[in-house]
Design a protein around this motif. Sequence first.
Motif, PDB file in Angstrom:
ATOM      1  N   LEU A   1       0.818  -1.208   0.000  1.00 14.08           N
ATOM      2  CA  LEU A   1       0.000   0.000   0.000  1.00 14.08           C
ATOM      3  C   LEU A   1       0.856   1.263   0.000  1.00 14.08           C
ATOM      4  O   LEU A   1       0.563   2.223  -0.707  1.00 14.08           O
ATOM      5  CB  LEU A   1      -0.943  -0.019   1.197  1.00 14.08           C
ATOM      6  CG  LEU A   1      -2.006  -1.129   1.157  1.00 14.08           C
ATOM      7  CD1 LEU A   1      -2.869  -1.088   2.402  1.00 14.08           C
ATOM      8  CD2 LEU A   1      -2.867  -1.016  -0.081  1.00 14.08           C
ATOM      9  N   LEU A   2       1.924   1.268   0.791  1.00 12.87           N
ATOM     10  CA  LEU A   2       2.791   2.449   0.821  1.00 12.87           C
ATOM     11  C   LEU A   2       3.429   2.707  -0.536  1.00 12.87           C
ATOM     12  O   LEU A   2       3.696   3.857  -0.899  1.00 12.87           O
ATOM     13  CB  LEU A   2       3.887   2.275   1.882  1.00 12.87           C
ATOM     14  CG  LEU A   2       3.497   2.569   3.330  1.00 12.87           C
ATOM     15  CD1 LEU A   2       4.626   2.153   4.277  1.00 12.87           C
ATOM     16  CD2 LEU A   2       3.172   4.034   3.527  1.00 12.87           C
ATOM     17  N   ALA A   3       3.677   1.643  -1.304  1.00  7.77           N
ATOM     18  CA  ALA A   3       4.315   1.803  -2.609  1.00  7.77           C
ATOM     19  C   ALA A   3       3.413   2.499  -3.614  1.00  7.77           C
ATOM     20  O   ALA A   3       3.886   3.020  -4.623  1.00  7.77           O
ATOM     21  CB  ALA A   3       4.737   0.434  -3.152  1.00  7.77           C
ATOM     22  N   THR A   4       2.107   2.531  -3.360  1.00  2.45           N
ATOM     23  CA  THR A   4       1.180   3.085  -4.343  1.00  2.45           C
ATOM     24  C   THR A   4       0.641   4.455  -3.970  1.00  2.45           C
ATOM     25  O   THR A   4      -0.111   5.044  -4.751  1.00  2.45           O
ATOM     26  CB  THR A   4      -0.022   2.136  -4.537  1.00  2.45           C
ATOM     27  OG1 THR A   4      -0.754   2.043  -3.309  1.00  2.45           O
ATOM     28  CG2 THR A   4       0.435   0.747  -4.956  1.00  2.45           C
TER      29      THR A   4
ATOM     30  N   LYS B   1      -6.135   2.826  -5.761  1.00  9.20           N
ATOM     31  CA  LYS B   1      -7.254   2.002  -5.304  1.00  9.20           C
ATOM     32  C   LYS B   1      -7.633   2.491  -3.912  1.00  9.20           C
ATOM     33  O   LYS B   1      -6.775   2.888  -3.136  1.00  9.20           O
ATOM     34  CB  LYS B   1      -6.872   0.521  -5.247  1.00  9.20           C
ATOM     35  CG  LYS B   1      -6.584  -0.082  -6.611  1.00  9.20           C
ATOM     36  CD  LYS B   1      -6.261  -1.559  -6.487  1.00  9.20           C
ATOM     37  CE  LYS B   1      -5.992  -2.170  -7.864  1.00  9.20           C
ATOM     38  NZ  LYS B   1      -5.660  -3.626  -7.752  1.00  9.20           N
ATOM     39  N   GLN B   2      -8.918   2.435  -3.618  1.00 13.05           N
ATOM     40  CA  GLN B   2      -9.373   2.917  -2.313  1.00 13.05           C
ATOM     41  C   GLN B   2      -8.689   2.136  -1.189  1.00 13.05           C
ATOM     42  O   GLN B   2      -8.587   0.915  -1.210  1.00 13.05           O
ATOM     43  CB  GLN B   2     -10.884   2.738  -2.205  1.00 13.05           C
ATOM     44  CG  GLN B   2     -11.476   3.294  -0.924  1.00 13.05           C
ATOM     45  CD  GLN B   2     -12.961   2.998  -0.814  1.00 13.05           C
ATOM     46  OE1 GLN B   2     -13.356   1.852  -0.685  1.00 13.05           O
ATOM     47  NE2 GLN B   2     -13.772   4.043  -0.887  1.00 13.05           N
ATOM     48  N   ILE B   3      -8.206   2.876  -0.179  1.00  9.33           N
ATOM     49  CA  ILE B   3      -7.508   2.275   0.956  1.00  9.33           C
ATOM     50  C   ILE B   3      -8.209   2.696   2.245  1.00  9.33           C
ATOM     51  O   ILE B   3      -8.524   3.865   2.443  1.00  9.33           O
ATOM     52  CB  ILE B   3      -6.027   2.711   0.988  1.00  9.33           C
ATOM     53  CG1 ILE B   3      -5.292   2.202  -0.255  1.00  9.33           C
ATOM     54  CG2 ILE B   3      -5.338   2.207   2.259  1.00  9.33           C
ATOM     55  CD1 ILE B   3      -3.900   2.774  -0.430  1.00  9.33           C
ATOM     56  N   ILE B   4      -8.438   1.729   3.113  1.00  9.33           N
ATOM     57  CA  ILE B   4      -9.003   1.980   4.434  1.00  9.33           C
ATOM     58  C   ILE B   4      -7.891   1.728   5.449  1.00  9.33           C
ATOM     59  O   ILE B   4      -7.318   0.629   5.494  1.00  9.33           O
ATOM     60  CB  ILE B   4     -10.218   1.077   4.705  1.00  9.33           C
ATOM     61  CG1 ILE B   4     -11.273   1.292   3.610  1.00  9.33           C
ATOM     62  CG2 ILE B   4     -10.806   1.368   6.079  1.00  9.33           C
ATOM     63  CD1 ILE B   4     -12.387   0.260   3.621  1.00  9.33           C
ATOM     64  N   HIS B   5      -7.542   2.719   6.233  1.00 11.30           N
ATOM     65  CA  HIS B   5      -6.368   2.645   7.107  1.00 11.30           C
ATOM     66  C   HIS B   5      -6.576   1.695   8.282  1.00 11.30           C
ATOM     67  O   HIS B   5      -5.695   0.915   8.628  1.00 11.30           O
ATOM     68  CB  HIS B   5      -6.022   4.045   7.615  1.00 11.30           C
ATOM     69  CG  HIS B   5      -4.732   4.112   8.374  1.00 11.30           C
ATOM     70  ND1 HIS B   5      -4.638   3.795   9.724  1.00 11.30           N
ATOM     71  CD2 HIS B   5      -3.479   4.466   7.982  1.00 11.30           C
ATOM     72  CE1 HIS B   5      -3.384   3.945  10.117  1.00 11.30           C
ATOM     73  NE2 HIS B   5      -2.670   4.355   9.084  1.00 11.30           N
ATOM     74  N   ARG B   6      -7.690   1.794   8.959  1.00 10.04           N
ATOM     75  CA  ARG B   6      -8.105   0.920  10.070  1.00 10.04           C
ATOM     76  C   ARG B   6      -7.378   1.150  11.392  1.00 10.04           C
ATOM     77  O   ARG B   6      -7.670   0.471  12.371  1.00 10.04           O
ATOM     78  CB  ARG B   6      -7.988  -0.572   9.712  1.00 10.04           C
ATOM     79  CG  ARG B   6      -8.994  -1.031   8.694  1.00 10.04           C
ATOM     80  CD  ARG B   6      -9.281  -2.506   8.819  1.00 10.04           C
ATOM     81  NE  ARG B   6      -8.140  -3.355   8.527  1.00 10.04           N
ATOM     82  CZ  ARG B   6      -8.174  -4.682   8.638  1.00 10.04           C
ATOM     83  NH1 ARG B   6      -9.272  -5.298   9.018  1.00 10.04           N
ATOM     84  NH2 ARG B   6      -7.097  -5.385   8.350  1.00 10.04           N
TER      85      ARG B   6
ATOM     86  N   LEU C   1      -7.450  -2.747   1.203  1.00  2.00           N
ATOM     87  CA  LEU C   1      -8.046  -2.146   0.022  1.00  2.00           C
ATOM     88  C   LEU C   1      -9.557  -2.162   0.150  1.00  2.00           C
ATOM     89  O   LEU C   1     -10.142  -3.141   0.611  1.00  2.00           O
ATOM     90  CB  LEU C   1      -7.636  -2.905  -1.245  1.00  2.00           C
ATOM     91  CG  LEU C   1      -6.170  -2.778  -1.676  1.00  2.00           C
ATOM     92  CD1 LEU C   1      -5.921  -3.662  -2.882  1.00  2.00           C
ATOM     93  CD2 LEU C   1      -5.809  -1.334  -1.990  1.00  2.00           C
ATOM     94  N   GLY C   2     -10.190  -1.063  -0.264  1.00  2.00           N
ATOM     95  CA  GLY C   2     -11.634  -1.009  -0.317  1.00  2.00           C
ATOM     96  C   GLY C   2     -12.098  -1.229  -1.738  1.00  2.00           C
ATOM     97  O   GLY C   2     -11.364  -1.757  -2.579  1.00  2.00           O
ATOM     98  N   ASN C   3     -13.298  -0.815  -2.038  1.00  2.16           N
ATOM     99  CA  ASN C   3     -13.857  -0.946  -3.383  1.00  2.16           C
ATOM    100  C   ASN C   3     -14.504   0.374  -3.747  1.00  2.16           C
ATOM    101  O   ASN C   3     -15.620   0.651  -3.344  1.00  2.16           O
ATOM    102  CB  ASN C   3     -14.877  -2.077  -3.432  1.00  2.16           C
ATOM    103  CG  ASN C   3     -15.375  -2.332  -4.849  1.00  2.16           C
ATOM    104  OD1 ASN C   3     -15.155  -1.528  -5.753  1.00  2.16           O
ATOM    105  ND2 ASN C   3     -16.047  -3.448  -5.047  1.00  2.16           N
TER     106      ASN C   3
END
Length: 363
Positions: free
Chosen positions: A125-128, A196-201, A226-228
Amino acid sequence: MRFGRWRKLIEVSEKREKHRNSLSGTSPPSPSLEGLILASPARVPPSPSRFSMSPKIDRIGSVHLNMNDAARATQNFSPSQKLGEGGFGTVYKARLQDGQIVAIKLAKKAHYEALRSEFESEVELLATINHRNLVKLLGFVDKGDDCLIITEYVANGTLREHLDGRRGDHLDFNQRLEVSIDVAHGLTYLHLYAEKQIIHRDVKSSNILLTERMRAKLTDFGFARLGNLNSDDKHASAKVKGTMGYLDPEYMKNHHLTPKVDVYSFGVLLLEILTGRRPLEPKRPATEMVTVRWAFTKYSEGSIKEMVDPLMNEVVDTSVLEKMFDLAFQCVAPTGADRPDMNLVVEHLWGIRSDYIRSRTKD
């Protein structure tokens, strides 16, 4: 996972980011926007546009280390270089041979296999992502039992340390508001503008780092998913991840993961920023142990000024405080459907900033 795969991913991501910027007319913000946050709002540069990306401090994936290099850079992972603990492992300050300062996150050796999924998730995720309010990935090591994540170093500690007064002077309202806006920008990017949608949590004060100029950066993506972006469907998650006190009760009950999980955590964070209290205060009387409940009771009674962190040592217009608390309670609504999206949270915070500036110019 090896560098070749991620280098290709990173290069594609950077090309797409440049293309998006060319279409939207956005560009990295001018350094002049990042002046020191001072007491007078008239002299405080606002948090930049919601679309602003990170300054190009270093190319992602540009730092290449092995374990021996990392050991030298951290004085053999000395406790004196320890910056904190994350979901994946211990974070150390490291000085590279060329003098560059970075942060190195080392996996907890006894739990390599259990942590591997968190490691892979965080690196992927950090790479994107590329945003000024999100900590930037510089490199990683994934070889055998050696797992390291190398990120930019953010020099001024965590938001929680500042709220506790462990970093010198306590934050004034202006600084707290700007930090709130910065974090909201970062989450808006993750939810709406990332590839892409990301949810941190795991949005919380100890996962927010402050620069020397008091700009905020969200870190620790070990629990992120990842979310949608193109569907309203909820996403089932086998295991609920996060930190008690910040966890969305609806998510804990039904395990359905949506961006509103982050919105709830952000609402708790806003209350923490305003009151100085941690989400859970076990040493306080029973009616005050859960900060969200205590704050809502006080708010309902109209006792707004009693809720404000006494260490802030600043008189703020009551209407400004009321709007900020009201936004926090919208974010912690019991059901996700009743919570605003993060882009609307940003809009509300911009309005509160304008109200605050106007109230100060009247003084």
